[in-house]
Design a protein around this motif. Structure first.
Motif, PDB file in Angstrom:
ATOM      1  N   PHE A 151      -5.250  43.847  33.384  1.00 46.85           N
ATOM      2  CA  PHE A 151      -5.148  42.408  33.130  1.00 46.85           C
ATOM      3  C   PHE A 151      -4.730  42.169  31.687  1.00 46.85           C
ATOM      4  CE2 PHE A 151      -9.002  40.009  31.224  1.00 46.85           C
ATOM      5  CZ  PHE A 151      -9.347  41.046  30.382  1.00 46.85           C
ATOM      6  N   THR A 152      -4.345  40.919  31.413  1.00 49.22           N
ATOM      7  CA  THR A 152      -3.888  40.556  30.068  1.00 49.22           C
ATOM      8  C   THR A 152      -4.980  39.716  29.394  1.00 49.22           C
ATOM      9  OG1 THR A 152      -2.783  38.675  31.058  1.00 49.22           O
ATOM     10  CG2 THR A 152      -1.413  40.593  30.585  1.00 49.22           C
ATOM     11  N   PRO A 153      -5.777  40.312  28.508  1.00 47.80           N
ATOM     12  CA  PRO A 153      -6.902  39.582  27.919  1.00 47.80           C
ATOM     13  C   PRO A 153      -6.508  38.402  27.038  1.00 47.80           C
ATOM     14  CG  PRO A 153      -6.628  41.734  26.880  1.00 47.80           C
ATOM     15  CD  PRO A 153      -5.696  41.702  28.060  1.00 47.80           C
ATOM     16  N   CYS A 154      -5.211  38.269  26.692  1.00 52.65           N
ATOM     17  CA  CYS A 154      -4.825  37.132  25.851  1.00 52.65           C
ATOM     18  C   CYS A 154      -4.915  35.808  26.595  1.00 52.65           C
ATOM     19  CB  CYS A 154      -3.428  37.324  25.285  1.00 52.65           C
ATOM     20  SG  CYS A 154      -2.137  37.281  26.533  1.00 52.65           S
ATOM     21  N   CYS A 155      -4.848  35.846  27.932  1.00 51.17           N
ATOM     22  CA  CYS A 155      -4.873  34.581  28.675  1.00 51.17           C
ATOM     23  C   CYS A 155      -5.672  34.665  29.971  1.00 51.17           C
ATOM     24  CB  CYS A 155      -3.457  34.110  28.989  1.00 51.17           C
ATOM     25  SG  CYS A 155      -2.563  35.252  30.046  1.00 51.17           S
TER      26      CYS A 155
ATOM     27  N   LEU B 218      -3.953  45.666  21.064  1.00 50.87           N
ATOM     28  CA  LEU B 218      -2.633  45.243  20.605  1.00 50.87           C
ATOM     29  C   LEU B 218      -2.265  43.916  21.249  1.00 50.87           C
ATOM     30  CD1 LEU B 218      -0.730  48.633  20.863  1.00 50.87           C
ATOM     31  CD2 LEU B 218      -1.430  47.454  18.779  1.00 50.87           C
ATOM     32  N   MET B 219      -1.596  43.075  20.516  1.00 49.47           N
ATOM     33  CA  MET B 219      -1.192  41.787  21.086  1.00 49.47           C
ATOM     34  C   MET B 219       0.087  41.323  20.421  1.00 49.47           C
ATOM     35  SD  MET B 219      -3.248  39.004  19.047  1.00 49.47           S
ATOM     36  CE  MET B 219      -3.845  39.218  17.399  1.00 49.47           C
ATOM     37  N   SER B 220       0.745  40.404  21.084  1.00 50.33           N
ATOM     38  CA  SER B 220       1.958  39.855  20.496  1.00 50.33           C
ATOM     39  C   SER B 220       2.093  38.377  20.852  1.00 50.33           C
ATOM     40  CB  SER B 220       3.161  40.675  20.972  1.00 50.33           C
ATOM     41  OG  SER B 220       4.306  40.256  20.337  1.00 50.33           O
ATOM     42  N   CYS B 221       2.456  38.062  22.104  1.00 43.54           N
ATOM     43  CA  CYS B 221       2.772  36.665  22.435  1.00 43.54           C
ATOM     44  C   CYS B 221       1.546  35.768  22.571  1.00 43.54           C
ATOM     45  CB  CYS B 221       3.582  36.608  23.730  1.00 43.54           C
ATOM     46  SG  CYS B 221       2.604  36.991  25.207  1.00 43.54           S
ATOM     47  N   GLU B 222       0.412  36.347  22.961  1.00 41.16           N
ATOM     48  CA  GLU B 222      -0.825  35.602  23.237  1.00 41.16           C
ATOM     49  C   GLU B 222      -0.634  34.508  24.281  1.00 41.16           C
ATOM     50  OE1 GLU B 222      -3.687  35.004  19.899  1.00 41.16           O
ATOM     51  OE2 GLU B 222      -1.913  35.424  18.688  1.00 41.16           O
ATOM     52  N   GLN B 223       0.363  34.655  25.141  1.00 42.23           N
ATOM     53  CA  GLN B 223       0.625  33.661  26.192  1.00 42.23           C
ATOM     54  C   GLN B 223       0.796  34.301  27.565  1.00 42.23           C
ATOM     55  OE1 GLN B 223       3.368  30.262  25.042  1.00 42.23           O
ATOM     56  NE2 GLN B 223       4.066  31.884  23.724  1.00 42.23           N
ATOM     57  N   GLY B 224       0.559  35.608  27.654  1.00 43.34           N
ATOM     58  CA  GLY B 224       0.688  36.248  28.963  1.00 43.34           C
ATOM     59  C   GLY B 224       2.108  36.516  29.397  1.00 43.34           C
ATOM     60  N   VAL B 225       3.028  36.614  28.435  1.00 43.75           N
ATOM     61  CA  VAL B 225       4.409  36.874  28.841  1.00 43.75           C
ATOM     62  C   VAL B 225       4.958  38.230  28.404  1.00 43.75           C
ATOM     63  CG1 VAL B 225       5.064  34.446  29.032  1.00 43.75           C
ATOM     64  CG2 VAL B 225       5.382  35.618  26.880  1.00 43.75           C
ATOM     65  N   CYS B 226       4.362  38.854  27.404  1.00 44.53           N
ATOM     66  CA  CYS B 226       4.994  40.063  26.860  1.00 44.53           C
ATOM     67  C   CYS B 226       4.390  41.370  27.362  1.00 44.53           C
ATOM     68  CB  CYS B 226       4.978  40.037  25.333  1.00 44.53           C
ATOM     69  SG  CYS B 226       3.355  40.416  24.625  1.00 44.53           S
ATOM     70  N   GLY B 227       3.159  41.349  27.803  1.00 47.01           N
ATOM     71  CA  GLY B 227       2.522  42.565  28.324  1.00 47.01           C
ATOM     72  C   GLY B 227       1.923  43.468  27.256  1.00 47.01           C
ATOM     73  N   THR B 228       2.025  43.088  25.991  1.00 52.18           N
ATOM     74  CA  THR B 228       1.534  43.967  24.922  1.00 52.18           C
ATOM     75  C   THR B 228       0.035  44.231  25.033  1.00 52.18           C
ATOM     76  OG1 THR B 228       3.239  43.077  23.481  1.00 52.18           O
ATOM     77  CG2 THR B 228       1.439  44.254  22.401  1.00 52.18           C
ATOM     78  N   CYS B 229      -0.725  43.242  25.455  1.00 50.36           N
ATOM     79  CA  CYS B 229      -2.188  43.388  25.464  1.00 50.36           C
ATOM     80  C   CYS B 229      -2.724  43.981  26.771  1.00 50.36           C
ATOM     81  CB  CYS B 229      -2.851  42.032  25.226  1.00 50.36           C
ATOM     82  SG  CYS B 229      -2.582  40.883  26.593  1.00 50.36           S
ATOM     83  N   LEU B 230      -1.832  44.364  27.662  1.00 47.05           N
ATOM     84  CA  LEU B 230      -2.232  44.851  28.984  1.00 47.05           C
ATOM     85  C   LEU B 230      -3.331  45.911  28.876  1.00 47.05           C
ATOM     86  CD1 LEU B 230      -1.146  44.119  31.775  1.00 47.05           C
ATOM     87  CD2 LEU B 230       0.313  46.137  31.646  1.00 47.05           C
TER      88      LEU B 230
HETATM   89 FE1  FES Z   1       1.552  39.115  25.324  1.00 48.99          FE
HETATM   90 FE2  FES Z   1      -0.989  39.314  26.099  1.00 48.99          FE
HETATM   91  S1  FES Z   1      -0.202  39.444  24.095  1.00 48.99           S
HETATM   92  S2  FES Z   1       0.748  39.258  27.336  1.00 48.99           S
END
Ligand code: FES
Length: 325
Positions: A309-313, A271-283
């Motif tokens: 960890f947050t794989p988006c960043c 799961l992902m959302s912000c792709e910038q390491g700010v939302c925690g969705t991809c934790l």
């Molecule tokens: Fe938001 Fe990774 S998608 S922290």
């Protein structure tokens, strides 16, 4: 599907200028749908024209479930989100949104609350202030902006029954009204149960959080939400491997790809959302290996634990990360 339910279809009922370069949107259901309730600090994913998905905090009073309100700053560095809201969205347009999600909730056990907003970071604070006022809670809100003309919601705050708890600070104002973060936090330090909430641009967040940590505020009393961060990729980034614990599958993350992109390309759903390491969705849980944390979501203690960890960043300091997937 978003990560907490099917997308909702809403119509832009009202779009209005709240301050220089800041507009707000009032979103209502397209049919007789009931909008899900939300709590102060919640945000929505907006699926915007042009295919971009961006997160915006809800800034209306949480008990106003008839509509959602978000406010958006026109960002000169926009990767498409703020441009889409300011230039492409109009009253009457229909768009999809996620259900509200809250990663920035008020601490129910706190007896005092200190809200610090920088610029557009005021949006979640509006809902927080209204909630705290309705609860009769002890709180103080400080709202820092560059100038009066860039201060969204000033009339609403001035007219609010809790206006005496709100302090405005403008960068271009005289010295007497400037915020003294060091003194403000030190004054609160005598109240062992004050919780601090901060939202705003990176420099503002860093100034507040670094001051709080230097004054030994416990992490459990610090609550913060970043909107976006500086790019996290570095020229020195190299490849690393990811092992999927459940299947043993090994995926190589190239130097020019994020771990999330490599996982998705290999058919592993995250799961992902912000792709910038700010939302925690991809934790994602880490079973072994040492992540190279680049997010703003986890606390320093959580980074040090190295078990998620947050794989988006974020990347890896070890050759391989074994993920609990
Ligand atoms: Fe938001 Fe990774 S998608 S922290």
């Amino acid at each position: 599907m978003s990560d907490n339910g099917p997308l909702l279809s809403v119509r832009v009922q009202r779009k209005q200028q709240e301050a220089l370069d800041i507009c707000s949107l009032e979103l209502v259901p397209v049919n007789d749908q009931q909008l899900p309730a939300f709590t102060a600090g919640s945000h929505l994913d907006l699926h915007l024209p042009g295919g971009v998905v961006r997160q915006y905090s809800l800034c209306n009073t949480p008990d106003q479930a008839t509509h959602y309100q978000v406010a958006v700053l026109r960002d000169a560095q926009s990767r498409g989100g703020s441009k889409a809201v300011h230039d492409l969205l109009h009253e009457g347009d229909v768009l999809n949104i996620s259900h509200p999600k809250n990663h920035f909730a008020l601490a129910p056990s706190a007896s005092r609350h200190l809200l610090l907003a920088g610029g557009i970071g005021v949006t979640p604070m509006m809902a927080m202030a209204e909630t705290l006022a309705a609860q009769g809670a002890v709180f103080e809100m400080h709202y820092c902006t560059r100038s009066a003309e860039r201060t969204a919601f000033a009339p609403r705050l001035a007219a609010a029954p809790y206006s005496a708890h709100v302090h405005l600070h403008h960068d271009d104002g005289d010295a007497s009204q400037k915020i003294d973060i060091e003194a403000l936090l030190r004054n609160q330090a005598s109240h062992a149960d004050t919780h601090l909430y901060v939202c705003g641009p990176q420099g503002f967040m860093d100034a507040v959080l670094n001051t709080a940590r230097a004054q030994a505020w416990p992490e459990a009393r610090l609550h913060y939400e970043f909107f976006s961060t500086a790019p996290t990729a570095r020229d020195t980034d190299g490849p690393f491997e990811i092992e999927i614990a459940s299947s043993g599958q090994v995926i190589t993350v190239p130097a020019d790809s994020t771990a999330l992109q490599a996982l998705l390309k290999a058919g592993v759903d995250v799961l992902m959302s912000c792709e910038q390491g700010v939302c925690g969705t991809c934790l994602t849980r880490v079973k072994s290996g040492e992540p190279d944390h680049r997010d703003q979501y986890l606390t320093p203690d959580e980074h040090a634990a190295n078990d998620q960890f947050t794989p988006c960043c974020s990347r890896s300091k070890s050759e391989r990360l074994v993920l609990d997937l």
